[in-house]
Design an enzyme around this catalytic site. Structure first.
Site, PDB file in Angstrom:
ATOM      1  N   CYS A 165      -9.401  27.134  12.234  1.00 47.94           N
ATOM      2  CA  CYS A 165     -10.433  26.413  12.983  1.00 47.94           C
ATOM      3  C   CYS A 165     -10.079  26.354  14.473  1.00 47.94           C
ATOM      4  O   CYS A 165     -10.126  27.378  15.128  1.00 47.94           O
ATOM      5  CB  CYS A 165     -10.679  25.045  12.366  1.00 47.94           C
ATOM      6  SG  CYS A 165     -12.349  24.448  12.718  1.00 47.94           S
ATOM      7  N   LEU A 166      -9.674  25.207  15.007  1.00 50.02           N
ATOM      8  CA  LEU A 166      -9.285  25.209  16.416  1.00 50.02           C
ATOM      9  C   LEU A 166      -8.154  26.221  16.644  1.00 50.02           C
ATOM     10  O   LEU A 166      -8.069  26.838  17.705  1.00 50.02           O
ATOM     11  CB  LEU A 166      -8.836  23.802  16.856  1.00 50.02           C
ATOM     12  CG  LEU A 166      -8.412  23.696  18.315  1.00 50.02           C
ATOM     13  CD1 LEU A 166      -9.568  23.987  19.256  1.00 50.02           C
ATOM     14  CD2 LEU A 166      -7.838  22.314  18.617  1.00 50.02           C
TER      15      LEU A 166
ATOM     16  N   GLU B 275      -7.399  25.677   3.583  1.00 47.37           N
ATOM     17  CA  GLU B 275      -6.495  24.683   2.975  1.00 47.37           C
ATOM     18  C   GLU B 275      -7.220  23.700   2.050  1.00 47.37           C
ATOM     19  O   GLU B 275      -6.591  23.070   1.202  1.00 47.37           O
ATOM     20  CB  GLU B 275      -5.719  23.913   4.057  1.00 47.37           C
ATOM     21  CG  GLU B 275      -6.509  22.902   4.876  1.00 47.37           C
ATOM     22  CD  GLU B 275      -7.215  23.500   6.100  1.00 47.37           C
ATOM     23  OE1 GLU B 275      -7.462  24.718   6.116  1.00 47.37           O
ATOM     24  OE2 GLU B 275      -7.526  22.729   7.032  1.00 47.37           O
TER      25      GLU B 275
ATOM     26  N   PRO C 205       7.341  -9.435  -7.667  1.00 45.54           N
ATOM     27  CA  PRO C 205       6.117  -9.002  -6.974  1.00 45.54           C
ATOM     28  C   PRO C 205       5.074  -8.423  -7.936  1.00 45.54           C
ATOM     29  O   PRO C 205       3.874  -8.653  -7.772  1.00 45.54           O
ATOM     30  CB  PRO C 205       6.615  -7.924  -6.002  1.00 45.54           C
ATOM     31  CG  PRO C 205       8.068  -8.205  -5.821  1.00 45.54           C
ATOM     32  CD  PRO C 205       8.548  -8.783  -7.113  1.00 45.54           C
TER      33      PRO C 205
ATOM     34  N   GLY D 112      -8.011  21.100  14.966  1.00 44.44           N
ATOM     35  CA  GLY D 112      -7.968  19.893  15.791  1.00 44.44           C
ATOM     36  C   GLY D 112      -9.167  19.777  16.706  1.00 44.44           C
ATOM     37  O   GLY D 112     -10.067  20.622  16.706  1.00 44.44           O
TER      38      GLY D 112
ATOM     39  N   SER E 241       0.853  -1.191   0.000  1.00 48.89           N
ATOM     40  CA  SER E 241       0.000   0.000   0.000  1.00 48.89           C
ATOM     41  C   SER E 241       0.892   1.246   0.000  1.00 48.89           C
ATOM     42  O   SER E 241       2.117   1.134   0.008  1.00 48.89           O
ATOM     43  CB  SER E 241      -0.904  -0.015   1.222  1.00 48.89           C
ATOM     44  OG  SER E 241      -0.125  -0.082   2.382  1.00 48.89           O
TER      45      SER E 241
ATOM     46  N   GLY F 126       0.859   5.539  -3.797  1.00 46.38           N
ATOM     47  CA  GLY F 126       0.465   6.804  -4.400  1.00 46.38           C
ATOM     48  C   GLY F 126      -0.494   6.632  -5.559  1.00 46.38           C
ATOM     49  O   GLY F 126      -0.376   7.309  -6.589  1.00 46.38           O
TER      50      GLY F 126
ATOM     51  N   TYR G  13      -4.563   9.249  13.194  1.00 43.81           N
ATOM     52  CA  TYR G  13      -3.630   8.114  13.275  1.00 43.81           C
ATOM     53  C   TYR G  13      -4.103   6.978  12.377  1.00 43.81           C
ATOM     54  O   TYR G  13      -3.312   6.219  11.843  1.00 43.81           O
ATOM     55  CB  TYR G  13      -3.522   7.596  14.722  1.00 43.81           C
ATOM     56  CG  TYR G  13      -2.834   8.573  15.621  1.00 43.81           C
ATOM     57  CD1 TYR G  13      -1.450   8.724  15.580  1.00 43.81           C
ATOM     58  CD2 TYR G  13      -3.562   9.367  16.497  1.00 43.81           C
ATOM     59  CE1 TYR G  13      -0.810   9.645  16.390  1.00 43.81           C
ATOM     60  CE2 TYR G  13      -2.934  10.291  17.306  1.00 43.81           C
ATOM     61  CZ  TYR G  13      -1.561  10.430  17.259  1.00 43.81           C
ATOM     62  OH  TYR G  13      -0.936  11.349  18.048  1.00 43.81           O
TER      63      TYR G  13
ATOM     64  N   GLY H 133      -3.443   7.643  -5.610  1.00 38.58           N
ATOM     65  CA  GLY H 133      -4.154   8.924  -5.715  1.00 38.58           C
ATOM     66  C   GLY H 133      -3.401   9.903  -6.595  1.00 38.58           C
ATOM     67  O   GLY H 133      -4.005  10.625  -7.394  1.00 38.58           O
ATOM     68  N   ILE H 134      -2.089   9.927  -6.459  1.00 36.76           N
ATOM     69  CA  ILE H 134      -1.270  10.855  -7.255  1.00 36.76           C
ATOM     70  C   ILE H 134      -1.244  10.405  -8.718  1.00 36.76           C
ATOM     71  O   ILE H 134      -1.300  11.235  -9.634  1.00 36.76           O
ATOM     72  CB  ILE H 134       0.179  10.925  -6.711  1.00 36.76           C
ATOM     73  CG1 ILE H 134       0.187  11.342  -5.224  1.00 36.76           C
ATOM     74  CG2 ILE H 134       1.045  11.865  -7.542  1.00 36.76           C
ATOM     75  CD1 ILE H 134      -0.351  12.720  -4.974  1.00 36.76           C
TER      76      ILE H 134
ATOM     77  N   HIS I  91     -11.693  26.413   6.802  1.00 36.18           N
ATOM     78  CA  HIS I  91     -10.462  25.721   6.400  1.00 36.18           C
ATOM     79  C   HIS I  91     -10.052  26.148   4.993  1.00 36.18           C
ATOM     80  O   HIS I  91     -10.448  25.494   4.019  1.00 36.18           O
ATOM     81  CB  HIS I  91     -10.679  24.204   6.403  1.00 36.18           C
ATOM     82  CG  HIS I  91     -10.873  23.613   7.756  1.00 36.18           C
ATOM     83  ND1 HIS I  91      -9.859  23.001   8.452  1.00 36.18           N
ATOM     84  CD2 HIS I  91     -11.964  23.559   8.550  1.00 36.18           C
ATOM     85  CE1 HIS I  91     -10.317  22.577   9.621  1.00 36.18           C
ATOM     86  NE2 HIS I  91     -11.594  22.903   9.706  1.00 36.18           N
TER      87      HIS I  91
HETATM   88  N1  GLN Z   1     -12.830  21.275  17.715  1.00 31.70           N
HETATM   89  C1  GLN Z   1     -13.225  22.521  17.155  1.00 31.70           C
HETATM   90  C2  GLN Z   1     -14.719  22.560  16.829  1.00 31.70           C
HETATM   91  O1  GLN Z   1     -15.339  21.540  16.680  1.00 31.70           O
HETATM   92  C3  GLN Z   1     -12.406  22.841  15.936  1.00 31.70           C
HETATM   93  C4  GLN Z   1     -12.568  21.866  14.819  1.00 31.70           C
HETATM   94  C5  GLN Z   1     -11.464  21.944  13.802  1.00 31.70           C
HETATM   95  O2  GLN Z   1     -10.392  22.466  14.058  1.00 31.70           O
HETATM   96  N2  GLN Z   1     -11.689  21.372  12.644  1.00 31.70           N
HETATM   97  O3  GLN Z   1     -15.266  23.605  16.678  1.00 31.70           O
END
Ligand code: GLN
Length: 535
Positions: free
Chosen positions: A383-384, A511, A192, A356, A15, A18, A56, A20-21, A509
């Site tokens: 975000c967070l 990004e 392989p 996060g 696995s 790549g 993770y 996806g690439i 976001h």
């Molecule tokens: N934990 C925060 C919330 O739910 C921020 C979420 C995030 O960073 N994507 O608002």
């Protein structure tokens, strides 16, 4: 173009090769020839979507405009094609079964026994063809997650077998394998690959094109050997050598005429080779950049390669558009505190505070933010990260000791970040956040407005908590301004400290919306501020 052409990308041997690439690069080459292309990913796990998986397990969770929590490969598809994906572009085993079981409960199967073949495979095939039939793409590229031979992916492979039969010339199977170098023998080994193709053949699929991942250039004789043993035409054995950036992969494939091989297979005229000008210009700018910009990324998953994939790529793109090499430094938020932040972060030209969930590592984000704010280092909070900006400011500037988000501390005396009203009765965790693209109106004269060059923007979200508007006036009086809000709900989407060089926090976001030919303006401006800070 008359019929939609379907390309399937499978993987073998190991696995993480790549796929996806490769899918995205092939899509790019076809798109450059004027075709309407989309890329879809099938993930063989039972989760309905990756939204409930932690980084993770699954790396970054990507979010589509229509609010689907998706596999991070969709991010690659968008970055390469500059075309938005939707929930139709990412299907899991869980979703397939859910839909079949729902139909069964409704009685749609009219007394029949519901089985993997044909009911599950029919549902898979329906989802493949949906993109072609409903959205009228010329090419639908479908990447099958996992490795051929996995128990989990069998129904998907079986569906590809059936589709290959049904679609005839309009279907091409690309199989990606790995050719390892055995140092002791000083040789590259194709066994392989041969085994992996055999396995695919046993499942009824003869691949049309093979892509061999390799660390270094393979000899022609070796490619001929693979062609001979695997029943594949010589020109359809493509090698994908490790390159310094994933964005070079389309050119690597183009040099070997992979797109031409595919076009001939589906009976389309080949025509002249596209120049790929904007793409090449981007790569040229990348290789021309000599000076660096040092960005510190603060998060609790920095040791995971894929946890902040879209942020990494957005920063890279933004650096290139500022003619700088990105020098990205990762800071584990659990290891940062008020005593070491200045020492650890002192060389950073700019600092990005990652998104996060949960309490872990949060204090390190405050320490990094305090350092950035007090030393006027350009800073972007996402975000967070934005919520942490608000909390740090409340605690250390407004004197609201122990201010917090109710996500971290439900009994905080100062709920400067609080659960959104619409979230209060939510009990299911899956797909229930505020997700997808929402409007935001930016205040003229703000840093965010300056970045976007307009007041009305749309960005994607993934959160449950929000800036508590009850505190708005107090924040603004103390110097943190709310400069972006949702026009319907008045939810605060952007905060910034105008007294500083560039200190911006966004609830959304950015990004998820940055591509090679269309980098996100907020990232470009943030990196520009970092470059200027360096001077
Ligand atoms: N934990 C925060 C919330 O739910 C921020 C979420 C995030 O960073 N994507 O608002």
């Amino acid at each position: 173009m008359a019929d939609t052409k379907y390309i399937f990308v499978t993987g073998g041997v190991v696995s993480s090769l790549g796929k996806g690439i490769i899918a995205a690069s092939l899509g790019k080459l076809l798109q450059a020839r004027g075709y309407k292309v989309t890329i879809q990913k099938f993930d063989p796990y039972i989760n309905i979507d990756p939204g409930t998986l932690n980084p993770y397990e699954h790396g970054e969770c990507y979010v589509t405009v229509d609010g689907h929590e998706a596999d991070l490969d969709l991010g690659h598809y968008e970055r390469f094609l500059n075309v938005q994906t939707t929930r139709a572009n990412n299907i899991t085993t869980g979703r397939i079964y859910q839909s079949v079981i729902n139909k069964e409960r409704k009685g749609d199967y009219l007394g029949k026994t519901v089985q993997v073949v044909p009911h599950i495979t029919d549902e898979i095939k329906r989802n493949v063809k949906l993109l072609g039939n409903k959205y009228k793409f010329d090419f639908v590229i479908t990447e099958i997650g996992g490795t051929v031979g996995d128990i989990e992916s069998l129904p998907f492979i079986e569906s590809v077998r059936q589709l290959k039969w049904e679609l005839g010339k309009n279907c091409v199977c690309v199989h990606l394998t790995y050719v390892p170098y055995i140092a002791a023998a000083k040789e590259y080994k194709t066994k392989p690959t041969q085994h992996s193709v055999k396995q695919l053949q046993e499942l009824g699929i003869q691949p049309d094109v093979l892509v061999l991942r390799t660390e270094r250039e393979l000899r022609t004789s070796l490619l001929s050997k693979v062609a001979l043993f695997c029943n594949v035409a010589q020109d359809a054995v493509i090698q994908s050598i490790d390159v310094p950036t994933i964005y070079e992969v389309p050119l690597v494939l183009q040099r070997q005429k992979m797109d031409e091989v595919i076009l001939r297979k589906v009976g389309l005229e080949v025509g002249p080779t596209p120049e790929m000008k904007p793409w090449r210009q981007f790569l040229q700018r990348k290789s021309d950049a000599t000076e660096t910009v040092k960005i510190g990324l603060v998060g609790k998953y920095v040791e995971l390669q894929d946890a902040y994939k879209s942020i990494d790529e957005s920063l890279l793109q933004a650096a290139i558009y500022n003619d700088r090499k990105l020098d990205l430094h990762l800071f584990h938020s659990e290891k940062l505190n008020d005593d070491n932040a200045a020492e650890l972060l002192k060389d950073m030209d700019g600092i990005l505070i990652a998104p996060g969930f949960g309490q872990r590592g949060i204090e390190g984000k405050f320490a990094a933010l305090k350092y950035a704010r007090e030393n006027d280092v350009p800073c972007l909070g996402i975000c967070l990260g934005m919520q942490c900006m608000v909390i740090e400011f409340a605690r250390n500037v407004m004197g609201l000791k122990d201010a917090n988000s109710t996500e971290m501390e439900p009994n905080t005396p100062y709920k400067v970040i609080d659960l959104m009203e619409e979230q209060k009765n939510v009990t299911n965790m899956g797909g229930s956040m505020r997700l997808g693209a929402y409007d935001c109106v930016l205040k003229e004269g703000s840093k965010a407005y300056e970045a976007y060059g307009q007041a009305h923007i749309q960005e994607r979200h993934r959160h449950r908590f929000e800036f508590n508007s009850e505190y708005r006036d107090r924040f603004e009086a103390a110097g943190m301004m709310c400069v972006g809000e949702n026009p319907e709900s008045n939810l605060v989407e952007v905060v910034e400290i105008p007294a500083l060089k560039w200190f911006v926090g966004v609830q959304f976001h950015p990004e998820y919306n940055s591509t090679v030919v269309n980098p996100n303006p907020l990232f470009v401006r943030f990196v520009k501020a970092a470059v200027e800070n360096k001077k």
